[in-house]
Design a protein around this motif. Sequence first.
Motif, PDB file in Angstrom:
ATOM      1  N   GLY A 150       0.813  -1.208   0.000  1.00  0.00           N
ATOM      2  CA  GLY A 150       0.000   0.000   0.000  1.00  0.00           C
ATOM      3  C   GLY A 150       0.841   1.250   0.000  1.00  0.00           C
ATOM      4  O   GLY A 150       2.011   1.237  -0.391  1.00  0.00           O
ATOM      5  N   ILE A 151       0.244   2.333   0.468  1.00  0.00           N
ATOM      6  CA  ILE A 151       0.887   3.639   0.483  1.00  0.00           C
ATOM      7  C   ILE A 151       1.474   3.901   1.856  1.00  0.00           C
ATOM      8  O   ILE A 151       0.789   3.759   2.876  1.00  0.00           O
ATOM      9  CB  ILE A 151      -0.131   4.739   0.123  1.00  0.00           C
ATOM     10  CG1 ILE A 151      -0.715   4.473  -1.262  1.00  0.00           C
ATOM     11  CG2 ILE A 151       0.505   6.118   0.177  1.00  0.00           C
ATOM     12  CD1 ILE A 151      -1.899   5.342  -1.600  1.00  0.00           C
ATOM     13  N   GLU A 160      -1.189   2.219   4.109  1.00  0.00           N
ATOM     14  CA  GLU A 160      -2.620   2.317   3.890  1.00  0.00           C
ATOM     15  C   GLU A 160      -2.984   1.897   2.475  1.00  0.00           C
ATOM     16  O   GLU A 160      -2.161   1.931   1.571  1.00  0.00           O
ATOM     17  CB  GLU A 160      -3.095   3.755   4.127  1.00  0.00           C
ATOM     18  CG  GLU A 160      -2.947   4.205   5.571  1.00  0.00           C
ATOM     19  CD  GLU A 160      -3.450   5.605   5.780  1.00  0.00           C
ATOM     20  OE1 GLU A 160      -3.614   6.332   4.771  1.00  0.00           O
ATOM     21  OE2 GLU A 160      -3.685   5.993   6.936  1.00  0.00           O
ATOM     22  N   GLY A 161      -4.251   1.548   2.303  1.00  0.00           N
ATOM     23  CA  GLY A 161      -4.720   1.162   0.979  1.00  0.00           C
ATOM     24  C   GLY A 161      -4.713  -0.341   0.803  1.00  0.00           C
ATOM     25  O   GLY A 161      -4.226  -1.092   1.651  1.00  0.00           O
ATOM     26  N   LEU A 162      -5.264  -0.769  -0.310  1.00  0.00           N
ATOM     27  CA  LEU A 162      -5.423  -2.202  -0.558  1.00  0.00           C
ATOM     28  C   LEU A 162      -4.678  -2.658  -1.811  1.00  0.00           C
ATOM     29  O   LEU A 162      -5.162  -3.493  -2.574  1.00  0.00           O
ATOM     30  CB  LEU A 162      -6.916  -2.535  -0.679  1.00  0.00           C
ATOM     31  CG  LEU A 162      -7.745  -2.281   0.590  1.00  0.00           C
ATOM     32  CD1 LEU A 162      -9.209  -2.576   0.336  1.00  0.00           C
ATOM     33  CD2 LEU A 162      -7.230  -3.097   1.759  1.00  0.00           C
ATOM     34  N   TYR A 195      -8.891   4.575   4.798  1.00  0.00           N
ATOM     35  CA  TYR A 195      -8.051   3.609   4.092  1.00  0.00           C
ATOM     36  C   TYR A 195      -7.596   2.499   5.031  1.00  0.00           C
ATOM     37  O   TYR A 195      -7.616   1.322   4.680  1.00  0.00           O
ATOM     38  CB  TYR A 195      -6.844   4.313   3.472  1.00  0.00           C
ATOM     39  CG  TYR A 195      -7.224   5.456   2.581  1.00  0.00           C
ATOM     40  CD1 TYR A 195      -7.823   5.228   1.340  1.00  0.00           C
ATOM     41  CD2 TYR A 195      -7.026   6.775   2.976  1.00  0.00           C
ATOM     42  CE1 TYR A 195      -8.204   6.272   0.519  1.00  0.00           C
ATOM     43  CE2 TYR A 195      -7.397   7.835   2.164  1.00  0.00           C
ATOM     44  CZ  TYR A 195      -7.982   7.575   0.936  1.00  0.00           C
ATOM     45  OH  TYR A 195      -8.363   8.622   0.134  1.00  0.00           O
ATOM     46  N   GLU A 196      -7.171   2.887   6.237  1.00  0.00           N
ATOM     47  CA  GLU A 196      -6.742   1.870   7.194  1.00  0.00           C
ATOM     48  C   GLU A 196      -7.937   1.050   7.674  1.00  0.00           C
ATOM     49  O   GLU A 196      -7.819  -0.148   7.938  1.00  0.00           O
ATOM     50  CB  GLU A 196      -6.026   2.511   8.386  1.00  0.00           C
ATOM     51  CG  GLU A 196      -5.389   1.486   9.306  1.00  0.00           C
ATOM     52  CD  GLU A 196      -4.314   2.065  10.202  1.00  0.00           C
ATOM     53  OE1 GLU A 196      -3.694   1.278  10.930  1.00  0.00           O
ATOM     54  OE2 GLU A 196      -4.089   3.288  10.162  1.00  0.00           O
ATOM     55  N   SER A 223     -14.995   7.646  15.634  1.00  0.00           N
ATOM     56  CA  SER A 223     -14.287   8.398  14.618  1.00  0.00           C
ATOM     57  C   SER A 223     -15.027   8.229  13.292  1.00  0.00           C
ATOM     58  O   SER A 223     -16.176   7.781  13.260  1.00  0.00           O
ATOM     59  CB  SER A 223     -12.837   7.918  14.512  1.00  0.00           C
ATOM     60  OG  SER A 223     -12.061   8.858  13.796  1.00  0.00           O
ATOM     61  N   ILE A 224     -14.401   8.569  12.194  1.00  0.00           N
ATOM     62  CA  ILE A 224     -15.097   8.683  10.917  1.00  0.00           C
ATOM     63  C   ILE A 224     -15.556   7.354  10.335  1.00  0.00           C
ATOM     64  O   ILE A 224     -16.691   7.211   9.899  1.00  0.00           O
ATOM     65  CB  ILE A 224     -14.197   9.414   9.896  1.00  0.00           C
ATOM     66  CG1 ILE A 224     -14.068  10.885  10.286  1.00  0.00           C
ATOM     67  CG2 ILE A 224     -14.762   9.310   8.489  1.00  0.00           C
ATOM     68  CD1 ILE A 224     -13.107  11.659   9.433  1.00  0.00           C
ATOM     69  N   SER A 225     -14.684   6.359  10.321  1.00  0.00           N
ATOM     70  CA  SER A 225     -14.975   5.142   9.570  1.00  0.00           C
ATOM     71  C   SER A 225     -15.093   3.905  10.462  1.00  0.00           C
ATOM     72  O   SER A 225     -14.152   3.539  11.161  1.00  0.00           O
ATOM     73  CB  SER A 225     -13.876   4.905   8.523  1.00  0.00           C
ATOM     74  OG  SER A 225     -14.171   3.798   7.715  1.00  0.00           O
TER      75      SER A 225
END
Length: 261
Positions: A150-151, A160-162, A195-196, A223-225
């Motif tokens: 990922g990034i 992060e990312g897939l 992303y995480e 939190s957000i997600s």
Amino acid sequence: MLQLERQKLILEYLKQNRKATTNELSEMLGVSTTTIRTDLNQMDKEKLLTKTHGGALYHDNSADNKELTGKAYFFHERALENKKEKEAIAANAIHMVKDHMCIFLDASSTAYTLGMKLTGFTELTVITNGIDLALALKDIPGITVILTGGIVTSASSSIEGLLGVDLLQKIHTDIAFVSARGFSVENGLTDFSIYEADLKRMCIKASAKTIALIDHTKFDTSSISSYASIDDLNLVITDSGLSENTKEIYEKAGVDLLITD
């Protein structure tokens, strides 16, 4: 409009105008004042702004490099927060890890604390998106480290990312050890980085068991997600700072709690 997009617009407005009322933001974004108050309360907790009666003031984050990207705290800064509690949680969690297991540890400072206790194994595979953890474990005898693709993020020392989604779909873990920015009965485990959160959601799905490592300050916050409901969790390990009232609420909701000494 997504919550993250809305909060970015709030920050941009405050940066230009230095202050704003709840009604101003409500009209500008076309949402209720209740929604705006929820956003301002969360953003105030994240130190992204200063909430006032009836509105908010701009908070200059340039001095501490905080920004609205899910990287609000540098990893080593987070590692110093509630250090005693994290040590106690990790000391209990280590007993769940057995030889020949494959486990997932996220990029949280609590999971890092657990990772530092992984010694004396003949064969143990650790999958992680935590760069600091991967570097710390790579030379320990008996441990094979797999770093997700990922990034690379500089602030949180995570990936992060897939981009490594193919790898994650082929690997099944015995236990996924995860932490979170918030934990509530309604929203489960939540993270500031979408992303995480996506990565953790996939790792939980691929794991036979999920154990959350959550200190008492994260309870009743969101939190957000969201990435895991309370039904996804086999066990939540927390510290003795959790109040008896909060303990009863979560246990009645079906959460299996292990409280450290």
